[in-house]
Scaffold this motif. Structure first.
Motif, PDB file in Angstrom:
ATOM      1  N   SER A   1      58.322  39.432  46.930  1.00 27.98           N
ATOM      2  CA  SER A   1      57.562  38.687  47.535  1.00 27.98           C
ATOM      3  C   SER A   1      56.368  39.194  47.342  1.00 27.98           C
ATOM      4  CB  SER A   1      57.422  38.647  49.537  1.00 27.98           C
ATOM      5  OG  SER A   1      56.442  38.017  49.081  1.00 27.98           O
ATOM      6  N   SER A   2      55.165  38.502  46.551  1.00 28.07           N
ATOM      7  CA  SER A   2      53.770  39.366  46.218  1.00 28.07           C
ATOM      8  C   SER A   2      52.529  39.344  47.207  1.00 28.07           C
ATOM      9  CB  SER A   2      52.947  38.405  45.424  1.00 28.07           C
ATOM     10  OG  SER A   2      52.614  37.208  46.133  1.00 28.07           O
ATOM     11  N   ASP A   3      53.264  39.229  49.066  1.00 26.95           N
ATOM     12  CA  ASP A   3      52.489  39.615  50.000  1.00 26.95           C
ATOM     13  C   ASP A   3      53.040  40.758  50.543  1.00 26.95           C
ATOM     14  OD1 ASP A   3      51.614  37.147  49.537  1.00 26.95           O
ATOM     15  OD2 ASP A   3      52.644  35.547  51.004  1.00 26.95           O
ATOM     16  N   VAL A   4      53.960  41.540  49.926  1.00 25.93           N
ATOM     17  CA  VAL A   4      54.449  42.863  49.973  1.00 25.93           C
ATOM     18  C   VAL A   4      55.051  44.019  49.650  1.00 25.93           C
ATOM     19  CG1 VAL A   4      56.656  43.745  51.568  1.00 25.93           C
ATOM     20  CG2 VAL A   4      55.579  41.330  51.888  1.00 25.93           C
ATOM     21  N   CYS A   5      54.559  45.236  49.641  1.00 21.72           N
ATOM     22  CA  CYS A   5      54.321  45.621  48.872  1.00 21.72           C
ATOM     23  C   CYS A   5      55.547  46.719  48.501  1.00 21.72           C
ATOM     24  CB  CYS A   5      53.731  47.273  49.122  1.00 21.72           C
ATOM     25  SG  CYS A   5      53.829  48.593  48.321  1.00 21.72           S
TER      26      CYS A   5
ATOM     27  N   SER B  97      44.205  39.023  48.551  1.00 19.60           N
ATOM     28  CA  SER B  97      42.681  40.225  47.567  1.00 19.60           C
ATOM     29  C   SER B  97      42.633  41.024  47.438  1.00 19.60           C
ATOM     30  CB  SER B  97      41.425  39.763  48.653  1.00 19.60           C
ATOM     31  OG  SER B  97      41.548  40.408  49.728  1.00 19.60           O
ATOM     32  N   VAL B  98      43.793  42.046  47.291  1.00 16.26           N
ATOM     33  CA  VAL B  98      43.892  43.495  47.166  1.00 16.26           C
ATOM     34  C   VAL B  98      45.132  43.662  46.377  1.00 16.26           C
ATOM     35  CG1 VAL B  98      43.484  44.356  49.608  1.00 16.26           C
ATOM     36  CG2 VAL B  98      45.894  43.882  48.239  1.00 16.26           C
ATOM     37  N   ARG B  99      44.500  44.049  45.432  1.00 19.23           N
ATOM     38  CA  ARG B  99      45.762  44.463  44.480  1.00 19.23           C
ATOM     39  C   ARG B  99      45.887  46.091  43.610  1.00 19.23           C
ATOM     40  NH1 ARG B  99      41.705  44.775  38.167  1.00 19.23           N
ATOM     41  NH2 ARG B  99      43.578  44.328  37.801  1.00 19.23           N
ATOM     42  N   PHE B 100      46.069  46.990  45.328  1.00 14.82           N
ATOM     43  CA  PHE B 100      46.500  48.109  45.080  1.00 14.82           C
ATOM     44  C   PHE B 100      46.666  47.672  46.845  1.00 14.82           C
ATOM     45  CE2 PHE B 100      44.590  48.350  41.217  1.00 14.82           C
ATOM     46  CZ  PHE B 100      44.768  49.601  40.617  1.00 14.82           C
ATOM     47  N   CYS B 101      48.362  48.697  47.312  1.00 15.21           N
ATOM     48  CA  CYS B 101      48.767  48.156  48.481  1.00 15.21           C
ATOM     49  C   CYS B 101      47.771  49.705  49.537  1.00 15.21           C
ATOM     50  CB  CYS B 101      49.951  48.942  48.553  1.00 15.21           C
ATOM     51  SG  CYS B 101      51.287  49.609  50.267  1.00 15.21           S
ATOM     52  N   PRO B 102      46.849  48.984  50.107  1.00 13.30           N
ATOM     53  CA  PRO B 102      46.210  49.669  51.256  1.00 13.30           C
ATOM     54  C   PRO B 102      47.173  51.083  51.820  1.00 13.30           C
ATOM     55  CG  PRO B 102      46.798  48.236  52.538  1.00 13.30           C
ATOM     56  CD  PRO B 102      47.450  47.930  50.605  1.00 13.30           C
TER      57      PRO B 102
ATOM     58  N   CYS C  71      49.949  52.823  50.082  1.00  9.93           N
ATOM     59  CA  CYS C  71      50.561  53.242  49.714  1.00  9.93           C
ATOM     60  C   CYS C  71      50.086  53.280  48.517  1.00  9.93           C
ATOM     61  CB  CYS C  71      52.106  53.369  49.253  1.00  9.93           C
ATOM     62  SG  CYS C  71      52.410  51.864  48.598  1.00  9.93           S
ATOM     63  N   GLY C  72      48.830  52.505  48.175  1.00 15.35           N
ATOM     64  CA  GLY C  72      48.389  53.226  46.698  1.00 15.35           C
ATOM     65  C   GLY C  72      48.819  52.327  45.334  1.00 15.35           C
ATOM     66  N   GLN C  73      50.420  51.544  45.109  1.00 15.71           N
ATOM     67  CA  GLN C  73      51.162  51.165  44.578  1.00 15.71           C
ATOM     68  C   GLN C  73      50.316  49.523  43.998  1.00 15.71           C
ATOM     69  OE1 GLN C  73      53.916  51.720  43.168  1.00 15.71           O
ATOM     70  NE2 GLN C  73      54.652  49.647  42.295  1.00 15.71           N
ATOM     71  N   LYS C  74      49.962  49.938  42.416  1.00 15.32           N
ATOM     72  CA  LYS C  74      49.721  48.712  42.242  1.00 15.32           C
ATOM     73  C   LYS C  74      50.755  47.582  42.411  1.00 15.32           C
ATOM     74  CE  LYS C  74      47.920  47.364  37.562  1.00 15.32           C
ATOM     75  NZ  LYS C  74      47.752  47.115  36.487  1.00 15.32           N
ATOM     76  N   ARG C  75      49.838  46.205  42.450  1.00 13.44           N
ATOM     77  CA  ARG C  75      50.248  45.030  42.903  1.00 13.44           C
ATOM     78  C   ARG C  75      51.319  44.422  41.865  1.00 13.44           C
ATOM     79  NH1 ARG C  75      47.796  40.763  47.131  1.00 13.44           N
ATOM     80  NH2 ARG C  75      49.232  39.202  47.254  1.00 13.44           N
TER      81      ARG C  75
END
Length: 423
Positions: A398-402, A412-417, A419-423
Motif C-alpha cells: 500500500s502506498s499509504d504505508v511506509c 502529500s509527503v514523499r518521504f516517511c516522516p 524513518c526517512g524512507q522514500k515513498r
C-alpha cells in the motif's frame, strides 16, 4: 605329665571364635569341666566322640562317660586317668559378618548393554550342631575363628551368591535403575538359597542382607560405563543431546584457543562452523535446540491452523516454550495449556513470541505484526519487496504505508516522516 583337674574356657578380646580346643589331654575321672552359658563342650578320644556337655559344672566320671569303660577298661568309681581332647563350641549368634563379591557381568534390562556389577552386605551365623560343625568344618585346628570361616568358604559362598543375584535379576527383568528398590526381596531370596548350605555344616543362617549392588569402578571399563551413565542422567535433566554436548565442547575449546593465542584464525573458523552446525547460523544455533525434539506426531483433526502450513503442507509437530510462563507445549495448540497465553509463532523458526513483539526473540525474523507478510504463503517480506522471497508471487504494498517501518503516510509527503524512507 601333670593330671588336669579343671577344664574351662573364658574367651578374651574382641575376636569371634567359634571353637577352641583345650591345650591339655591328660584327664581323670575326677576332672571338673565348667561350661559357660552359650557354650557346649565336646570330648573326643581315640577318634570318636565320648561325650557332650551343656552349660554347668560337670565331673568327667565313668557315670557321665560310660564309654570310658569300653575304651580304656576303666572300672566304675575311683580316680582313673585317661586322655581326651576337649573342644569348646561358642553358640553365641553373630550378626556382623561382612561379605562382598567382585565383578559379575549382566546384560542390563535398562541400558540394554553389559554392566559389570559388584555387591556387598552382611550375614549372621549360629552353631546349631556342635558335633557336625567340629567334624565337617574345624577338623584338626586348635581354634576356629570368624576370619577362618570367611576365608574357608569364600569361593563357594561367592559363587552361590553371584549366581543367585544374576538369576534373580534376569528372571524378573530388574534393571540397574530399579535394583535398589529390590534389595530387601533379593536378600530374602538369597537367604533361602544359602540356608541349606550352612545347615549341612551345622550352622543356622540367622540373617542375610544385601546392602549394595553397584557398578564395578575398579577397572577402566567400569569407570567409563559409570561416567557414561552419569552423563546420560545429566543430559536427561538438562534436555540436551550427546551430539549437542560434543559440538558445544568442541566450540568452547576452539574459542578458548582464540583467547590464549593457540587457536588463531583456524580456531575461530572451527568455532563458527560448530555453531552454524547447531542451528544454521551463529545467532540461531545456540537458541534452538529444543525445537529439534519432535513429539506426538500427526496433528490430524486439528484443522488447517493447527496441523498445516498456510500453503497446505503438513506442519511438523514440535514442542515450543510459552513466552509468558516458559512451559513447554506442542505447536499445534493455539493457546498455552498452562497459562492461556495465545501462541504467536515466528514464521521462520516457530518460536512463541509476545503478542506485541516485532521480531522473533530466537532468530530475529520479522513477525507478522511487526513487518509485512506475503498474502499467499505468510512468509515475512523484506522492506520494499515487490515479490515474495519464499513463493515468488507478486505482492502489493500500500502506498499509504511506509515500506520500511509500516508507518502511515499522508498523501502529500514523499518521504516517511518516521524513518526517512522514500515513498
Amino acid at each position: 605329665m601333670a593330671i588336669i583337674d579343671l577344664v574351662r574356657w573364658s574367651p578374651q578380646g574382641d575376636r569371634v571364635i567359634y571353637a577352641w580346643r583345650f591345650p591339655e589331654t591328660n584327664l581323670t575321672t575326677y576332672t571338673q569341666l565348667i561350661v559357660q552359658e552359650s557354650q557346649e563342650a565336646v570330648l573326643f578320644s581315640k577318634g570318636q566322640i565320648v561325650g557332650k556337655f551343656g552349660p554347668g559344672k560337670h565331673t568327667l566320671s565313668t557315670e557321665n562317660l560310660p564309654v570310658l569303660n569300653r575304651l580304656y577298661g576303666i572300672p566304675f568309681g575311683g580316680k582313673n586317668p585317661f586322655t581326651a581332647e576337649v573342644w569348646f563350641v561358642n553358640k553365641v549368634q553373630t550378626y556382623s559378618i561382612d561379605w562382598s563379591i567382585d565383578r559379575m557381568t549382566i546384560h542390563d534390562a535398562d541400558y540394554n548393554t553389559q554392566l559389570p556389577l559388584v555387591a556387598s552386605g552382611q550375614y549372621g551365623l549360629k552353631i546349631n550342631d556342635a558335633e557336625k560343625f567340629l567334624v565337617k568344618v574345624v577338623g584338626t585346628r586348635r581354634e576356629f575363628a570368624q576370619e577362618d570361616m570367611t576365608e574357608q568358604f569364600r569361593g563357594e559362598f561367592s559363587t552361590k551368591t553371584k549366581s543367585t543375584v544374576l538369576q534373580y535379576m534376569l528372571k524378573h527383568r530388574i534393571g540397574f535403575k530399579q535394583i535398589s528398590a529390590y534389595l530387601d526381596t533379593i536378600s530374602e531370596y538369597l537367604k533361602n538359597v544359602m540356608t541349606p548350605f550352612w545347615n549341612d555344616l551345622g550352622l543356622d543362617l540367622t540373617k542375610f542382607y544385601v546392602s549394595t549392588i553397584e557398578i564395578d569402578d575398579s577397572t577402566e571399563d567400569g569407570r567409563r560405563i559409570k561416567d557414561a551413565i552419569s552423563r546420560q542422567s545429566s543430559m536427561s535433566i538438562t534436555g540436551h543431546t550427546w551430539q549437542q554436548e560434543q559440538m558445544f565442547d568442541t566450540a568452547n575449546n576452539a574459542i578458548g584457543g582464540l583467547g590464549n593465542g593457540n587457536g588463531g584464525l583456524i580456531g575461530g573458523l572451527v568455532a563458527i562452523g560448530m555453531m552454524n552446525g547447531m542451528g544454521g547460523n551463529v545467532g540461531t544455533g545456540m537458541m534452538q535446540p529444543q525445537y529439534n525434539q519432535p513429539t506426538f506426531g500427526g496433528g490430524q483433526g486439528m484443522g488447517p491452523a493447527a496441523g498445516q502450513q498456510p500453503d497446505g503442507q503438513p506442519q511438523q509437530v514440535k514442542m515450543v516454550y510459552c513466552s509468558n510462563c516458559a512451559k513447554k507445549y506442542p505447536n499445534t495448540m493455539k493457546f498455552c495449556p498452562h497459562c492461556g497465553d495465545p501462541y504467536n509463532p515466528c514464521p521462520q523458526c516457530g518460536t512463541d513470541n509476545d503478542i506485541h513483539a516485532k521480531r522473533c526473540v530466537s532468530c530475529g525474523a520479522y513477525l507478522a505484526g511487526g513487518a509485512s507478510v506475503c498474502p499467499h504463503c505468510g512468509a515475512p517480506l523484506a522492506p520494499g519487496s515487490t515479490f515474495c522471497g519464499n513463493c515468488g508471487k507478486p505482492v502489493a504494498i500500500s502506498s499509504d504505508v511506509c515500506s520500511r517501518c509500516g508507518a502511515p503516510l499522508p498523501p502529500s509527503v514523499r518521504f516517511c516522516p518516521k524513518c526517512g524512507q522514500k515513498r
